[in-house]
Design a protein around this motif. Structure first.
Motif, PDB file in Angstrom:
ATOM      1  N   SER A  84       0.845  -1.199   0.000  1.00 51.47           N
ATOM      2  CA  SER A  84       0.000   0.000   0.000  1.00 51.47           C
ATOM      3  C   SER A  84       0.876   1.243   0.000  1.00 51.47           C
ATOM      4  O   SER A  84       1.891   1.295   0.678  1.00 51.47           O
ATOM      5  CB  SER A  84      -0.893   0.021   1.240  1.00 51.47           C
ATOM      6  OG  SER A  84      -1.765  -1.075   1.229  1.00 51.47           O
ATOM      7  N   TRP A  86       0.837   5.705   0.195  1.00 53.60           N
ATOM      8  CA  TRP A  86       0.177   6.742   0.976  1.00 53.60           C
ATOM      9  C   TRP A  86       0.126   8.043   0.201  1.00 53.60           C
ATOM     10  O   TRP A  86       1.072   8.392  -0.497  1.00 53.60           O
ATOM     11  CB  TRP A  86       0.936   6.982   2.282  1.00 53.60           C
ATOM     12  CG  TRP A  86       0.934   5.806   3.182  1.00 53.60           C
ATOM     13  CD1 TRP A  86       1.904   4.853   3.308  1.00 53.60           C
ATOM     14  CD2 TRP A  86      -0.098   5.423   4.078  1.00 53.60           C
ATOM     15  NE1 TRP A  86       1.535   3.911   4.226  1.00 53.60           N
ATOM     16  CE2 TRP A  86       0.314   4.241   4.713  1.00 53.60           C
ATOM     17  CE3 TRP A  86      -1.331   5.983   4.403  1.00 53.60           C
ATOM     18  CZ2 TRP A  86      -0.477   3.607   5.669  1.00 53.60           C
ATOM     19  CZ3 TRP A  86      -2.109   5.344   5.349  1.00 53.60           C
ATOM     20  CH2 TRP A  86      -1.685   4.169   5.983  1.00 53.60           C
ATOM     21  N   ASP A  87      -0.976   8.763   0.336  1.00 53.36           N
ATOM     22  CA  ASP A  87      -1.106  10.112  -0.183  1.00 53.36           C
ATOM     23  C   ASP A  87      -1.244  11.041   1.018  1.00 53.36           C
ATOM     24  O   ASP A  87      -1.796  10.654   2.049  1.00 53.36           O
ATOM     25  CB  ASP A  87      -2.345  10.262  -1.071  1.00 53.36           C
ATOM     26  CG  ASP A  87      -2.188   9.564  -2.411  1.00 53.36           C
ATOM     27  OD1 ASP A  87      -1.042   9.344  -2.842  1.00 53.36           O
ATOM     28  OD2 ASP A  87      -3.216   9.247  -3.037  1.00 53.36           O
ATOM     29  N   ASP A  89      -2.312  15.096   2.148  1.00 52.82           N
ATOM     30  CA  ASP A  89      -2.892  16.402   1.840  1.00 52.82           C
ATOM     31  C   ASP A  89      -2.549  17.356   2.973  1.00 52.82           C
ATOM     32  O   ASP A  89      -2.488  16.959   4.143  1.00 52.82           O
ATOM     33  CB  ASP A  89      -4.417  16.303   1.704  1.00 52.82           C
ATOM     34  CG  ASP A  89      -4.825  15.428   0.536  1.00 52.82           C
ATOM     35  OD1 ASP A  89      -4.307  15.642  -0.572  1.00 52.82           O
ATOM     36  OD2 ASP A  89      -5.658  14.533   0.744  1.00 52.82           O
ATOM     37  N   ARG A  96      -2.410  15.360   6.405  1.00 55.76           N
ATOM     38  CA  ARG A  96      -3.407  14.290   6.593  1.00 55.76           C
ATOM     39  C   ARG A  96      -3.055  13.149   5.651  1.00 55.76           C
ATOM     40  O   ARG A  96      -3.097  13.317   4.426  1.00 55.76           O
ATOM     41  CB  ARG A  96      -4.809  14.791   6.289  1.00 55.76           C
ATOM     42  CG  ARG A  96      -5.169  16.061   6.983  1.00 55.76           C
ATOM     43  CD  ARG A  96      -5.926  15.794   8.227  1.00 55.76           C
ATOM     44  NE  ARG A  96      -6.098  17.066   8.929  1.00 55.76           N
ATOM     45  CZ  ARG A  96      -7.127  17.366   9.635  1.00 55.76           C
ATOM     46  NH1 ARG A  96      -8.094  16.507   9.763  1.00 55.76           N
ATOM     47  NH2 ARG A  96      -7.208  18.517  10.251  1.00 55.76           N
ATOM     48  N   TRP A  97      -2.682  12.009   6.196  1.00 57.88           N
ATOM     49  CA  TRP A  97      -2.322  10.838   5.392  1.00 57.88           C
ATOM     50  C   TRP A  97      -3.547   9.994   5.129  1.00 57.88           C
ATOM     51  O   TRP A  97      -4.435   9.863   5.964  1.00 57.88           O
ATOM     52  CB  TRP A  97      -1.280   9.996   6.140  1.00 57.88           C
ATOM     53  CG  TRP A  97       0.060  10.643   6.197  1.00 57.88           C
ATOM     54  CD1 TRP A  97       0.589  11.353   7.240  1.00 57.88           C
ATOM     55  CD2 TRP A  97       1.046  10.654   5.163  1.00 57.88           C
ATOM     56  NE1 TRP A  97       1.836  11.794   6.919  1.00 57.88           N
ATOM     57  CE2 TRP A  97       2.145  11.375   5.649  1.00 57.88           C
ATOM     58  CE3 TRP A  97       1.109  10.132   3.880  1.00 57.88           C
ATOM     59  CZ2 TRP A  97       3.303  11.580   4.899  1.00 57.88           C
ATOM     60  CZ3 TRP A  97       2.244  10.335   3.123  1.00 57.88           C
ATOM     61  CH2 TRP A  97       3.332  11.044   3.629  1.00 57.88           C
ATOM     62  N   ARG A  98      -3.576   9.378   3.944  1.00 57.05           N
ATOM     63  CA  ARG A  98      -4.635   8.427   3.599  1.00 57.05           C
ATOM     64  C   ARG A  98      -4.027   7.375   2.672  1.00 57.05           C
ATOM     65  O   ARG A  98      -3.068   7.640   1.952  1.00 57.05           O
ATOM     66  CB  ARG A  98      -5.813   9.123   2.938  1.00 57.05           C
ATOM     67  CG  ARG A  98      -5.479   9.893   1.678  1.00 57.05           C
ATOM     68  CD  ARG A  98      -6.690  10.701   1.183  1.00 57.05           C
ATOM     69  NE  ARG A  98      -6.270  11.751   0.296  1.00 57.05           N
ATOM     70  CZ  ARG A  98      -5.928  11.613  -0.976  1.00 57.05           C
ATOM     71  NH1 ARG A  98      -5.942  10.430  -1.536  1.00 57.05           N
ATOM     72  NH2 ARG A  98      -5.569  12.649  -1.704  1.00 57.05           N
ATOM     73  N   ALA A  99      -4.602   6.181   2.721  1.00 60.04           N
ATOM     74  CA  ALA A  99      -4.116   5.115   1.842  1.00 60.04           C
ATOM     75  C   ALA A  99      -4.331   5.538   0.394  1.00 60.04           C
ATOM     76  O   ALA A  99      -5.377   6.093   0.055  1.00 60.04           O
ATOM     77  CB  ALA A  99      -4.854   3.819   2.132  1.00 60.04           C
TER      78      ALA A  99
END
Length: 101
Positions: A84, A86-87, A89, A96-99
């Motif tokens: 996986s 990570w992106d 913002d 703010r991290w999100r998969a």
């Protein structure tokens, strides 16, 4: 295995247009730290402001991906599709991290 981090430019519907900055690391933690350090100070490439609508609809975001070298050349780096990514913002000054999708 290596981790690549990048600050990317998107315009419109989350399309990645180009990389503004990139770096390579030995660990996910180091790659994420690089994004956290550089994303808040990143700026649009000069050509973005010259667009018909200027910077409207343009955004910067961070990305971390794991991959490996599949050949002898530095250009032979391939994304590890089993890992996986990570992106990141920047929202109100906070990363703010999100998969990654």
């Amino acid at each position: 295995m290596t981790w690549r981090s990048a600050i990317l430019l998107g315009i419109g519907d989350d399309d990645t247009v180009e990389a503004v900055a990139e770096s390579e690391h030995d660990s996910e933690q180091a790659a994420r730290a690089w994004v956290e350090e550089h994303l808040p100070d990143a700026s649009f490439p000069e050509w973005v402001a010259r667009r018909q609508h200027g910077t409207a609809g343009a955004f910067l975001f961070g990305q971390v991906q794991r991959g490996y070298y599949s050949g002898e050349n530095d250009d032979d780096w391939e994304l590890d599709h089993d890992a996986s990514g990570w992106d990141a913002d920047l929202v109100d000054g906070v990363i703010r991290w999100r998969a990654a999708a």
